[in-house]
Design a protein around this motif. Structure first.
Motif, PDB file in Angstrom:
ATOM      1  N   TRP A 220       0.858  -1.203   0.000  1.00 49.90           N
ATOM      2  CA  TRP A 220       0.000   0.000   0.000  1.00 49.90           C
ATOM      3  C   TRP A 220       0.890   1.248   0.000  1.00 49.90           C
ATOM      4  O   TRP A 220       1.794   1.357   0.834  1.00 49.90           O
ATOM      5  CB  TRP A 220      -0.900  -0.043   1.234  1.00 49.90           C
ATOM      6  N   ILE A 221       0.685   2.125  -0.916  1.00 46.45           N
ATOM      7  CA  ILE A 221       1.443   3.371  -1.113  1.00 46.45           C
ATOM      8  C   ILE A 221       2.875   3.108  -1.590  1.00 46.45           C
ATOM      9  O   ILE A 221       3.309   3.681  -2.582  1.00 46.45           O
ATOM     10  CB  ILE A 221       1.458   4.270   0.139  1.00 46.45           C
TER      11      ILE A 221
ATOM     12  N   ASN B  66       3.166   1.911  -5.187  1.00 47.60           N
ATOM     13  CA  ASN B  66       2.348   2.634  -6.175  1.00 47.60           C
ATOM     14  C   ASN B  66       3.154   3.801  -6.740  1.00 47.60           C
ATOM     15  O   ASN B  66       2.984   4.944  -6.325  1.00 47.60           O
ATOM     16  CB  ASN B  66       1.061   3.126  -5.492  1.00 47.60           C
ATOM     17  N   VAL B  67       4.023   3.492  -7.689  1.00 45.56           N
ATOM     18  CA  VAL B  67       4.894   4.550  -8.223  1.00 45.56           C
ATOM     19  C   VAL B  67       4.647   4.808  -9.707  1.00 45.56           C
ATOM     20  O   VAL B  67       5.420   5.512 -10.352  1.00 45.56           O
ATOM     21  CB  VAL B  67       6.388   4.222  -7.986  1.00 45.56           C
ATOM     22  N   GLY B  68       3.576   4.238 -10.249  1.00 41.67           N
ATOM     23  CA  GLY B  68       3.258   4.492 -11.656  1.00 41.67           C
ATOM     24  C   GLY B  68       4.342   3.951 -12.572  1.00 41.67           C
ATOM     25  O   GLY B  68       4.975   2.942 -12.275  1.00 41.67           O
ATOM     26  N   ASP B  69       4.572   4.655 -13.682  1.00 38.14           N
ATOM     27  CA  ASP B  69       5.549   4.113 -14.635  1.00 38.14           C
ATOM     28  C   ASP B  69       6.860   4.886 -14.632  1.00 38.14           C
ATOM     29  O   ASP B  69       7.645   4.791 -15.569  1.00 38.14           O
ATOM     30  CB  ASP B  69       4.942   4.018 -16.038  1.00 38.14           C
ATOM     31  N   ASP B  70       7.099   5.668 -13.602  1.00 37.09           N
ATOM     32  CA  ASP B  70       8.352   6.416 -13.536  1.00 37.09           C
ATOM     33  C   ASP B  70       9.534   5.449 -13.400  1.00 37.09           C
ATOM     34  O   ASP B  70       9.608   4.680 -12.438  1.00 37.09           O
ATOM     35  CB  ASP B  70       8.325   7.365 -12.338  1.00 37.09           C
TER      36      ASP B  70
ATOM     37  N   ARG C 264      12.133   0.692  -6.334  1.00 39.42           N
ATOM     38  CA  ARG C 264      11.285  -0.331  -5.726  1.00 39.42           C
ATOM     39  C   ARG C 264      11.769  -1.740  -6.092  1.00 39.42           C
ATOM     40  O   ARG C 264      11.628  -2.680  -5.312  1.00 39.42           O
ATOM     41  CB  ARG C 264       9.823  -0.162  -6.151  1.00 39.42           C
TER      42      ARG C 264
ATOM     43  N   GLY D  55      -3.577   1.287  -6.655  1.00 43.77           N
ATOM     44  CA  GLY D  55      -3.078   1.960  -7.857  1.00 43.77           C
ATOM     45  C   GLY D  55      -2.220   1.045  -8.701  1.00 43.77           C
ATOM     46  O   GLY D  55      -2.643  -0.054  -9.067  1.00 43.77           O
ATOM     47  N   SER D  56      -0.998   1.494  -8.984  1.00 43.16           N
ATOM     48  CA  SER D  56      -0.125   0.726  -9.885  1.00 43.16           C
ATOM     49  C   SER D  56       0.700  -0.333  -9.156  1.00 43.16           C
ATOM     50  O   SER D  56       1.598  -0.929  -9.751  1.00 43.16           O
ATOM     51  CB  SER D  56       0.817   1.693 -10.603  1.00 43.16           C
TER      52      SER D  56
ATOM     53  N   TRP E 231     -11.450  -6.524  -4.952  1.00 43.80           N
ATOM     54  CA  TRP E 231     -12.033  -5.365  -4.257  1.00 43.80           C
ATOM     55  C   TRP E 231     -12.976  -4.647  -5.205  1.00 43.80           C
ATOM     56  O   TRP E 231     -12.625  -3.673  -5.852  1.00 43.80           O
ATOM     57  CB  TRP E 231     -10.898  -4.429  -3.807  1.00 43.80           C
TER      58      TRP E 231
ATOM     59  N   SER F 297      -9.273  -4.028   8.264  1.00 41.36           N
ATOM     60  CA  SER F 297      -8.206  -3.313   8.971  1.00 41.36           C
ATOM     61  C   SER F 297      -8.633  -3.046  10.402  1.00 41.36           C
ATOM     62  O   SER F 297      -9.507  -3.742  10.916  1.00 41.36           O
ATOM     63  CB  SER F 297      -7.803  -2.056   8.210  1.00 41.36           C
TER      64      SER F 297
ATOM     65  N   ARG G 145     -12.566  -2.465  11.830  1.00 43.40           N
ATOM     66  CA  ARG G 145     -13.625  -2.401  10.824  1.00 43.40           C
ATOM     67  C   ARG G 145     -14.247  -3.768  10.617  1.00 43.40           C
ATOM     68  O   ARG G 145     -13.576  -4.730  10.272  1.00 43.40           O
ATOM     69  CB  ARG G 145     -13.068  -1.888   9.499  1.00 43.40           C
TER      70      ARG G 145
ATOM     71  N   ARG H 265      -0.537  -3.388   8.750  1.00 41.87           N
ATOM     72  CA  ARG H 265      -0.190  -2.202   9.545  1.00 41.87           C
ATOM     73  C   ARG H 265       0.533  -2.532  10.848  1.00 41.87           C
ATOM     74  O   ARG H 265       0.155  -2.033  11.914  1.00 41.87           O
ATOM     75  CB  ARG H 265      -1.433  -1.394   9.870  1.00 41.87           C
TER      76      ARG H 265
ATOM     77  N   ARG I 219       0.849   2.052  10.099  1.00 43.69           N
ATOM     78  CA  ARG I 219       1.093   2.892   8.913  1.00 43.69           C
ATOM     79  C   ARG I 219       2.207   3.905   9.156  1.00 43.69           C
ATOM     80  O   ARG I 219       2.191   5.005   8.627  1.00 43.69           O
ATOM     81  CB  ARG I 219      -0.189   3.639   8.538  1.00 43.69           C
TER      82      ARG I 219
ATOM     83  N   PRO J 122      -3.780   6.526  -2.025  1.00 38.39           N
ATOM     84  CA  PRO J 122      -2.853   5.397  -2.146  1.00 38.39           C
ATOM     85  C   PRO J 122      -1.463   5.756  -2.679  1.00 38.39           C
ATOM     86  O   PRO J 122      -0.753   4.888  -3.168  1.00 38.39           O
ATOM     87  CB  PRO J 122      -3.574   4.480  -3.143  1.00 38.39           C
ATOM     88  N   PHE J 123      -1.087   7.024  -2.614  1.00 41.39           N
ATOM     89  CA  PHE J 123       0.242   7.400  -3.131  1.00 41.39           C
ATOM     90  C   PHE J 123       0.886   8.395  -2.179  1.00 41.39           C
ATOM     91  O   PHE J 123       0.213   9.050  -1.387  1.00 41.39           O
ATOM     92  CB  PHE J 123       0.128   8.010  -4.537  1.00 41.39           C
TER      93      PHE J 123
ATOM     94  N   VAL K  21       5.607  10.567  -4.930  1.00 42.25           N
ATOM     95  CA  VAL K  21       5.085   9.951  -6.153  1.00 42.25           C
ATOM     96  C   VAL K  21       4.132  10.912  -6.866  1.00 42.25           C
ATOM     97  O   VAL K  21       4.151  11.040  -8.098  1.00 42.25           O
ATOM     98  CB  VAL K  21       4.397   8.601  -5.829  1.00 42.25           C
TER      99      VAL K  21
ATOM    100  N   ASP L 168       6.111  13.619  -8.561  1.00 45.16           N
ATOM    101  CA  ASP L 168       6.779  13.014  -9.701  1.00 45.16           C
ATOM    102  C   ASP L 168       5.788  12.836 -10.863  1.00 45.16           C
ATOM    103  O   ASP L 168       6.119  13.082 -12.020  1.00 45.16           O
ATOM    104  CB  ASP L 168       7.333  11.654  -9.251  1.00 45.16           C
TER     105      ASP L 168
ATOM    106  N   GLN M  16       5.980  14.577 -14.530  1.00 44.22           N
ATOM    107  CA  GLN M  16       5.919  13.822 -15.795  1.00 44.22           C
ATOM    108  C   GLN M  16       4.816  14.355 -16.702  1.00 44.22           C
ATOM    109  O   GLN M  16       4.984  14.468 -17.908  1.00 44.22           O
ATOM    110  CB  GLN M  16       5.605  12.358 -15.496  1.00 44.22           C
TER     111      GLN M  16
ATOM    112  N   SER N  39      -3.947   5.538 -13.132  1.00 47.49           N
ATOM    113  CA  SER N  39      -3.052   4.409 -12.836  1.00 47.49           C
ATOM    114  C   SER N  39      -2.540   4.475 -11.401  1.00 47.49           C
ATOM    115  O   SER N  39      -2.129   3.472 -10.834  1.00 47.49           O
ATOM    116  CB  SER N  39      -1.873   4.374 -13.819  1.00 47.49           C
ATOM    117  N   LEU N  40      -2.567   5.661 -10.792  1.00 46.43           N
ATOM    118  CA  LEU N  40      -2.115   5.780  -9.395  1.00 46.43           C
ATOM    119  C   LEU N  40      -3.273   5.697  -8.418  1.00 46.43           C
ATOM    120  O   LEU N  40      -3.083   5.372  -7.253  1.00 46.43           O
ATOM    121  CB  LEU N  40      -1.410   7.122  -9.168  1.00 46.43           C
ATOM    122  N   ASN N  41      -4.460   6.071  -8.882  1.00 48.02           N
ATOM    123  CA  ASN N  41      -5.575   6.185  -7.956  1.00 48.02           C
ATOM    124  C   ASN N  41      -6.875   5.798  -8.652  1.00 48.02           C
ATOM    125  O   ASN N  41      -7.298   6.481  -9.588  1.00 48.02           O
ATOM    126  CB  ASN N  41      -5.670   7.651  -7.473  1.00 48.02           C
TER     127      ASN N  41
END
Ligand SMILES: NC(=O)c1ccc[n+]([C@@H]2O[C@H](COP(=O)([O-])OP(=O)(O)OC[C@H]3O[C@@H](n4cnc5c(N)ncnc54)[C@H](OP(=O)(O)O)[C@@H]3O)[C@@H](O)[C@H]2O)c1
Lengths: 309, 214
Positions: free
Chosen positions: A56-57, A60-64, A71, A93-94, A119, A177, A180, A227, A231, B8-9, B13, B16, B20, B76-78
């Motif tokens: 979680w988090i 999630n760094v996308g495509d950078d 990571r 996310g990603s 989910w 979590s 809940r 967690r 967190r 979630p980021f 990120v 960044d 981009q 894609s991130l959220n």
């Protein structure tokens, strides 16, 4: 105050065999260091390393490309350290894609225990989402598919029971979590054939001790703890406070290990999944599973110390 | 509800990602900034000929951000970006309908408090908000530019709605109002304090919109 080496933590009959807790990680670099402890999944007896990794988090760094490369190093270190379970979700996310990208680049992923979640609402959407996860992770089979936060759990459970028969998933779980829907989860644990549950447990959030942890033990359900550092909140709260000098008796070099050892030493816990973006943190966390764990007296002492701070 | 569960980021990120996205769209920033300045010009020098242009510009950037920023990239991130994409496109469509098709959003500066507030919001969207972001550590590559990313665009829209000759339909304020709060909450949670100007603008802006003559 006593503390026990991991291989004799078995005094409550929790660990079934010495092999279960002492299998040596395959990586040659670790041949000289102690192996990470493993705990059995009650429904089969198969063992998993006691410290896994969340996403979680952190993943999630996308495509950078720069962040992905960073990571990748964390995932690589995870396997080098004898790690097994990686937990993710389409909600993150990603993250699933980034994990899949890392796994494709790492040679020593034999120990991977791939755990993700479904989910979404409706059985049809769930099937689509889970099929997509196979593609993102680039795996043919998931070791564990969990129903995230109990969302439409009856519909997804039906699919998952079928998929388990077909061998597309090996184990089925349900997650939540802190605080809940614990009652609903307890009901599912009592009435449905699930292998795993996942919920929050850490030195501050200990509600799970009342019902969920004892129930999991009684019902023979494996427990994943999310967690474990609240967190990161535990670090914010205690980072400026001193570790007790008796922490070395349970091989704690840092607060992270103190927090994590408390969690993984609970006899009903199968595995904790701390998340991190940093290789040094990852190594520190994995090391917590490779050295002495506190016994029940020591756990009580740890809590008293935290409460007094 | 634990709001931390919704983002979630990390800040790193997110910045960044914006960097981009900025790089992908550059030099469109120059065009959107010029169009933003043009809004100020058109409110001070209203022209019958260009009456529909401001609404067309504002609508276009809402739709562009809905499709490009939220739909094609941020999703894609959220996962929640799909919702934002929907609302940005909806707001764009509303602006086209009211301002371009029905020509009800022509600009006029009447020297009123509402008009001045509108100009202040526009200047804030074009210059103050990006500078505030820079001052709070955003970095030049991730600088938020009006018409390119949501935050300053929402601000600009509040300015625009305050400067129209006739009171805009209240339906046009709903999405900018909600987005201002969502944007600020997300910004606050990941450590982008500049976003707090968004709900401030929404609250300050809503009253003159409501109070204006028809
Ligand atoms: N309902 C659900 O299914 C559910 C709910 C919550 C969580 N989860 C799962 O459980 C996983 C773990 O939970 P979480 O990520 O929310 O929280 P967590 O693991 O308790 O804490 C993560 C935070 O701890 C920091 N950290 C990790 N190791 C550290 C160390 N050795 N020293 C100092 N800081 C350290 C990380 O920062 P750095 O990056 O700086 O190391 C990160 O900010 C999640 O990633 C997710 O996979 C599932």
């Amino acid at each position: 105050m006593r503390s026990l080496p991991i291989d004799i933590l078995d005094r409550r009959g929790f660990l079934t065999s010495a092999a279960a807790c002492c299998a040596v990680a395959a990586t040659p670099s670790l041949a000289a260091t102690p192996a990470i402890a493993k705990r059995p999944i009650p429904s089969t007896g198969e063992v998993v390393p006691i410290v896994g990794m969340g996403s979680w988090i952190t993943m999630n760094v996308g495509d950078d490309p720069t962040l992905r490369a960073a990571r990748l190093k964390v995932v690589q270190a995870f396997f080098d350290e004898g790690g097994g379970m990686i937990d993710s979700s389409p909600m993150y996310g990603s993250s699933e894609e980034v994990i899949g990208h890392s796994l494709a680049k790492i040679p020593n992923t034999k120990q991977l225990f791939a755990a993700t979640k479904v989910w979404t609402l409706s059985q049809w959407m769930g099937v689509r989402q889970m099929n997509n996860s196979f593609d993102l992770w680039r795996v043919k089979r998931f070791d564990l598919m969990q129903i995230h936060n109990l969302v439409d759990w009856e519909a997804h459970l039906e699919t998952l029971l079928e998929w388990k028969q077909e061998g597309r998933v090996r184990y089925i779980g349900v997650t939540t979590s802190h605080g809940r829907r614990h009652d609903d989860l307890a009901e599912i644990m009592k009435t449905r054939p699930i292998d795993f549950v996942q919920f929050t447990y850490n030195m501050i959030d200990r509600e799970a001790e009342d019902v969920l942890l004892p129930l999991a033990k009684e019902r023979g359900i494996a427990v994943i703890i999310n967690r474990p550092f609240q967190r990161g909140g535990l670090f914010d709260e205690f980072k400026n406070k001193p570790l007790p000098n008796w922490a070395s008796a349970i091989d704690c070099q840092s607060w992270a290990q103190f927090f994590l050892k408390f969690v993984i030493s609970h006899p009903a816990v199968t595995c904790a999944i701390p998340a991190t973006t940093r290789v040094d943190h990852l190594r520190e966390n994995m090391a917590a599973g490779r050295s002495k764990l506190p016994d029940s007296d020591m756990r009580a002492r740890m809590l008293r110390y935290i409460d007094a701070l | 509800m634990d709001l931390g569960n919704l983002i979630p980021f990390s800040r790193e990120v997110f910045l960044d990602f914006v960097a981009q996205y900025n790089a992908l769209l550059w030099p469109a920033h120059i065009a959107t900034l010029m169009l933003g300045v043009m809004l100020i010009y058109l409110v001070l020098r209203p022209s019958k000929r260009w009456e529909r242009l401001p609404a067309l510009f504002v609508a276009t950037v809402w739709i562009g951000i809905g499709v490009g920023y939220f739909g094609l990239h941020f999703s894609s991130l959220n996962w929640a970006a799909w919702l934002s994409a929907f609302f940005f496109i909806l707001q764009g469509a509303l602006l086209v309908w009211v301002g371009v098709v029905r020509n009800r959003l022509g600009l006029e500066f009447d020297g009123s408090l509402s008009g001045w507030t509108g100009i202040v919001f526009l200047v804030t969207a074009i210059a103050v908000y990006p500078l505030l972001s820079l001052a709070t550590g955003t970095g030049l590559a991730a600088i938020p530019t009006v018409g390119i990313v949501p935050g300053p665009t929402v601000l600009m829209t509040w300015g625009f709605l305050l400067m129209t000759a006739a009171r805009p339909p209240l339906a046009l304020t709903l999405i900018p109002f909600i987005m201002a709060f969502i944007g600020a909450a997300a910004g606050w949670l990941i450590g982008l304090p500049a976003d707090l100007v968004l709900p401030l603008a929404a609250i300050v802006g809503l009253w003159p919109v409501l109070a204006r003559r028809r």
